[in-house]
Motif scaffolding. Structure first.
Motif, short mmCIF file in Angstrom:
data_model
loop_
_atom_site.label_atom_id
_atom_site.label_comp_id
_atom_site.label_asym_id
_atom_site.label_seq_id
_atom_site.Cartn_x
_atom_site.Cartn_y
_atom_site.Cartn_z
N PRO A 217 0.81 -1.23 0.00
CA PRO A 217 0.00 0.00 0.00
C PRO A 217 0.84 1.27 0.00
CG PRO A 217 -0.87 -1.58 1.57
CD PRO A 217 0.44 -2.14 1.09
N GLU A 218 1.93 1.28 0.78
CA GLU A 218 2.76 2.47 0.85
C GLU A 218 3.46 2.76 -0.46
OE1 GLU A 218 4.83 -0.76 3.43
OE2 GLU A 218 2.79 -0.18 2.84
N ASP A 219 3.58 1.74 -1.34
CA ASP A 219 4.19 1.96 -2.65
C ASP A 219 3.29 2.77 -3.57
OD1 ASP A 219 6.40 0.46 -1.93
OD2 ASP A 219 5.62 -1.40 -2.76
N LEU B 16 -1.80 -5.39 -1.88
CA LEU B 16 -3.02 -4.59 -1.93
C LEU B 16 -4.25 -5.45 -1.68
CD1 LEU B 16 -2.45 -2.43 -5.15
CD2 LEU B 16 -2.19 -1.69 -2.77
N ARG B 17 -5.23 -4.86 -1.02
CA ARG B 17 -6.55 -5.49 -0.94
C ARG B 17 -7.27 -5.27 -2.27
NH1 ARG B 17 -6.79 -2.83 4.59
NH2 ARG B 17 -6.48 -4.52 6.10
N ARG B 18 -8.27 -6.09 -2.52
CA ARG B 18 -9.01 -5.95 -3.78
C ARG B 18 -9.67 -4.58 -3.89
NH1 ARG B 18 -11.69 -11.99 -3.49
NH2 ARG B 18 -10.20 -13.06 -4.88
N GLU B 19 -10.20 -4.07 -2.78
CA GLU B 19 -10.85 -2.77 -2.85
C GLU B 19 -9.84 -1.66 -3.14
OE1 GLU B 19 -10.68 -3.93 1.62
OE2 GLU B 19 -11.03 -4.89 -0.33
N GLU B 20 -8.60 -1.84 -2.70
CA GLU B 20 -7.57 -0.85 -2.98
C GLU B 20 -7.17 -0.86 -4.45
OE1 GLU B 20 -5.44 -0.80 1.44
OE2 GLU B 20 -4.81 -2.24 -0.09
N LEU B 21 -7.04 -2.06 -5.02
CA LEU B 21 -6.75 -2.14 -6.44
C LEU B 21 -7.90 -1.57 -7.25
CD1 LEU B 21 -5.10 -3.01 -8.88
CD2 LEU B 21 -6.05 -5.31 -8.64
N ALA B 22 -9.13 -1.85 -6.83
CA ALA B 22 -10.30 -1.30 -7.53
C ALA B 22 -10.29 0.22 -7.49
CB ALA B 22 -11.58 -1.84 -6.90
N GLN B 23 -9.92 0.78 -6.35
CA GLN B 23 -9.86 2.24 -6.21
C GLN B 23 -8.80 2.82 -7.14
OE1 GLN B 23 -9.41 3.75 -2.15
NE2 GLN B 23 -7.97 5.28 -2.89
N PRO C 136 -0.80 1.82 5.27
CA PRO C 136 -0.68 0.37 5.39
C PRO C 136 -1.89 -0.30 6.03
CG PRO C 136 1.18 1.52 6.43
CD PRO C 136 0.23 2.55 5.97
N GLY C 137 -2.50 0.38 7.01
CA GLY C 137 -3.68 -0.20 7.65
C GLY C 137 -3.31 -1.32 8.61
N LEU C 138 -4.32 -1.82 9.27
CA LEU C 138 -4.12 -2.87 10.28
C LEU C 138 -4.84 -4.14 9.86
CD1 LEU C 138 -4.78 -0.71 13.50
CD2 LEU C 138 -2.57 -1.32 12.50
N GLY C 139 -4.42 -5.25 10.47
CA GLY C 139 -5.10 -6.52 10.26
C GLY C 139 -4.92 -7.11 8.87
N ARG C 140 -3.79 -6.83 8.23
CA ARG C 140 -3.55 -7.39 6.90
C ARG C 140 -3.02 -8.81 7.03
NH1 ARG C 140 -3.47 -4.12 2.48
NH2 ARG C 140 -3.82 -1.91 2.89
N ARG C 141 -3.59 -9.69 6.22
CA ARG C 141 -3.11 -11.07 6.19
C ARG C 141 -1.95 -11.22 5.22
NH1 ARG C 141 -8.63 -14.16 5.05
NH2 ARG C 141 -8.84 -12.33 3.70
N ALA C 142 -1.79 -10.26 4.32
CA ALA C 142 -0.70 -10.30 3.35
C ALA C 142 -0.23 -8.86 3.14
CB ALA C 142 -1.17 -10.92 2.04
N PRO C 143 1.02 -8.68 2.69
CA PRO C 143 1.56 -7.33 2.54
C PRO C 143 1.03 -6.58 1.32
CG PRO C 143 3.17 -8.95 1.81
CD PRO C 143 2.03 -9.71 2.41
#
Length: 281
Positions: free
Chosen positions: A17-19, A33-40, A24-31
């Motif tokens: 995310p920082e890239d 992007l989340r799908r909603e972040e890629l969609a955004q 970065p947010g909390l509670g990430r299971r993986a480093p």
């Protein structure tokens, strides 16, 4: 899982995310992007990203593939592979590059949370990337056509909420025409260039007069007054950086530090980010 879905998921997982200018947010299971972040970032719905990764969405458009490539920070080889496995023709060489370079993308990302309006234009002046403050100043470019996002068209045949001093206005108009002529010389096989020039010649006698003069040149730094509905006029310095990979131009608008103009820019930046977060995915 088909190849398109597999590489899309793999490339999403490797982008932090920082890239891309996101917290970065909390509670990430993986480093990644989340799908909603890629969609955004790609300006599509989350549901469509899900269907792509599950192999349920077929034949994505070239425009969407280009948006995904930018959002995922793909290099040229990866972008071409994405187009192939997505069932689209690879963007041909010899045309004006519209794929945003990684360095330009990083530049825009890093100024996401600063009172700096940043945008990237192609060699012929078409806006292809921008930060939230730019959208807050000039309107959301994602709702505009490619022609409406072209800075030369906006200046000579459209409308733009910007004024210069008479001297700067003359220099800016001359530079726009010279910049387009330079691109026409570099990319003689791109059909979009003569189409754009023809439309400008028909729409603007001022452009036609300047084009006839044969000016060749590049964009330069200038001072502008931006006119906004929310915070009034803002005086900015507009710096342009050209000549990098793909002949793309990075435009940065800043105000004098600690001035009222900078405070206005920062207010609009916050408004722009809020509007982006509220946009339905």
């Amino acid at each position: 899982m088909d190849e398109f879905a597999q590489v899309l998921r793999a490339w999403r997982d490797r982008v932090r995310p920082e890239d891309v200018g996101l917290p970065p947010g909390l509670g990430r299971r993986a480093p990644g992007l989340r799908r909603e972040e890629l969609a955004q970032l790609a300006r599509v719905s989350v549901d469509y990203i899900v269907r792509l990764e599950q192999g349920r969405a077929r034949n994505p458009s070239p425009q969407l593939l280009a948006s995904l490539a930018r959002a995922l920070r793909l290099n040229d080889l990866e972008r071409d592979h994405l187009f192939r496995v997505g069932g689209a023709a690879v963007p041909p060489t010899g045309l004006v590059p519209r794929q945003v370079t990684a360095s330009a993308q990083r530049m825009v990302d890093r100024f996401r949370n600063a009172p700096v309006a940043v945008a990237v234009h192609t060699a012929i002046g078409e806006l292809v990337l921008w930060n939230p403050l730019w959208a807050a100043l000039f309107g959301d470019p994602s709702s505009q056509t490619r022609l409406e996002r072209n800075v030369t068209w906006m200046y000579f045949a459209g409308s733009i909420p910007v004024t210069h001093t008479p001297e700067d206005d003359e220099a800016y108009a001359r530079d726009l025409v010279g910049h387009l002529r330079t691109a026409a010389g570099r990319y003689p096989d791109d059909p979009d260039i003569p189409q754009l020039i023809d439309r400008l010649l028909k729409a603007s006698p001022d452009f036609a007069r300047r084009w006839k003069a044969g000016t060749v040149g590049e964009l330069r730094t200038s001072r502008k007054t931006l006119h906004t509905e929310l915070v009034g006029n803002i005086v900015v310095d507009c710096d342009t950086f050209t000549g990098g990979p793909g002949d793309q131009t990075i435009v940065m608008m800043t105000a004098v530090p600690d001035s009222e103009d900078e405070q206005k820019l920062d207010l609009l930046r916050v408004i722009g980010l809020q509007q982006l977060q509220q946009r339905p995915g």
